[in-house]
Design an enzyme around this catalytic site. Sequence first.
Site, PDB file in Angstrom:
ATOM      1  N   CYS A 261       0.816  -1.217   0.000  1.00 12.43           N
ATOM      2  CA  CYS A 261       0.000   0.000   0.000  1.00 12.43           C
ATOM      3  C   CYS A 261       0.852   1.271   0.000  1.00 12.43           C
ATOM      4  CB  CYS A 261      -0.974  -0.009   1.174  1.00 12.43           C
ATOM      5  SG  CYS A 261      -0.231   0.170   2.818  1.00 12.43           S
ATOM      6  N   HIS A 309      -2.553   1.523   6.847  1.00 16.54           N
ATOM      7  CA  HIS A 309      -2.928   1.383   5.437  1.00 16.54           C
ATOM      8  C   HIS A 309      -3.112   2.755   4.817  1.00 16.54           C
ATOM      9  CE1 HIS A 309      -4.297  -0.985   2.014  1.00 16.54           C
ATOM     10  NE2 HIS A 309      -5.239  -0.073   1.819  1.00 16.54           N
ATOM     11  N   HIS A 321      -5.862   1.809  -4.233  1.00 16.38           N
ATOM     12  CA  HIS A 321      -4.966   1.283  -3.199  1.00 16.38           C
ATOM     13  C   HIS A 321      -4.564  -0.139  -3.530  1.00 16.38           C
ATOM     14  CE1 HIS A 321      -7.940  -1.115  -0.492  1.00 16.38           C
ATOM     15  NE2 HIS A 321      -8.461  -0.993  -1.685  1.00 16.38           N
TER      16      HIS A 321
END
Length: 346
Positions: A261, A309, A321
Site C-alpha cells: 500500500c 494502510h 490502493h
Amino acid sequence: MAAHRRSRQRPVGGTTARAAVTVVLAGTATAAGFDGAAHAAPRPAPAGADVDRLYREAEVATEKYNGAKEKADSARERLRDLQDETARAQARLNKAREALGTVAAAQYRAGGLDPALRLMLSDDPDAYLDGAALAERAGSRHQAELGRVRAQLREIEKLRGAARVEVKTLTTRRAELGRHKRTITEKLSAARQALSLMSPEERAGVTGGTGRAARSDGGTARDTALSQAPNARAAQAVAYAHQKLGSPYVWGATGPDAFDCSGLVLAAYRSAGVSVPRTTYAQIDAGRRVSRSGLLPGDLVFFYSGISHVGLYIGNGQMIHAPNPSAPVRVAPVDQMPFAGATRVV
C-alpha cells in the site's frame, strides 16, 4: 457481489470448512477446564472478519519491515561511505609514511659526522653552509610531516570507530527485519490457509470477488480526477496509480510491477518527481493535513488507528490502493475501512 450471483446449494462440507477456518485462526480449545461435561460448540467468529484481521496484522508488520529496511539501507550506505573514506585516508597515510621514511634515511646517512668537522673537511665551505641551511629547513618540514601523519592516524581511528558503530546498527536492523518478515509470513500463511477452506461465496466476500475488475471505473472517472487535482504533480500521481490498476500486491514492493500500500503511494509520487517517505506512519506527516470533506485527487488517505494502510484519493469518495495479497491494485470506496486521516503532499 455475491447477491448478484445465482443462488447455489451449499456443499455438504460447508459447515466443516467454517469450523476448520475457526480452528486455523483461533486454535483448538482444550476440554480440561470443563470437568468432562458435555458442552455446546462455541459460536465461530465470522471467517471473513478473521481473515481481514490477519491481513491487517500482516500489513502492520509490513510497514514495520519497510521502516526497518529503510534504516538498514541507510546504515549500509553510511558504512560503505565510511569504508571508502577510510581507504582514502589510509592511502594518504601510506604516502606520508613513505615521505617520512625517505627523510629519515637521508638524515641517518648524513648524521654520523659532527657538523663542525664536516665544515672543516669540506672542499667548498660555502656550499656546505648552504646545504646545512637546507637541512635545517628539511628538518622543519619533517616535523610538519610527522604532525600530519599523527593527524591522519587519529582520523583513521575515528573513521574505524564510526564504522564499528554502523556495523552494529546494521546487525540490529537485520535482526529486526528478520522478526518482521517472520511475522508477515506467518500471518499471510494463516490467511491463505483460511481462505482455502472457505466456500467460493465466502471467499468472494473477503476478497471482493474477481468480478470487480480493477479497471472498471473507466477513463471518464480518471479524466475527472485529473481535472480536479490541485496541481500537475498530484494529477501525475493519480495518472500513475490508474496505470497500475490490476498490479499484484507484494509486501515490501514499490513497483514498477507490484506494490504494497505505501509502496504504491511512494511510486505514484516518485513518478511526479516528489519524494515521500516509505512507510504509512511517516507518509501521514509528509504534507499538510486535510479534512475528509476537503479531499482532492492526489491526497493520501490513511486507515486504522495505527495508520497501517494508505490509499491515493481520486475523487467522488473513491481511492486507488493496494489492498492485500488476495486482491490487486484497485479502486475502492474510502469508507471501506476506518478512516484515520488524510495528507496533501503537494
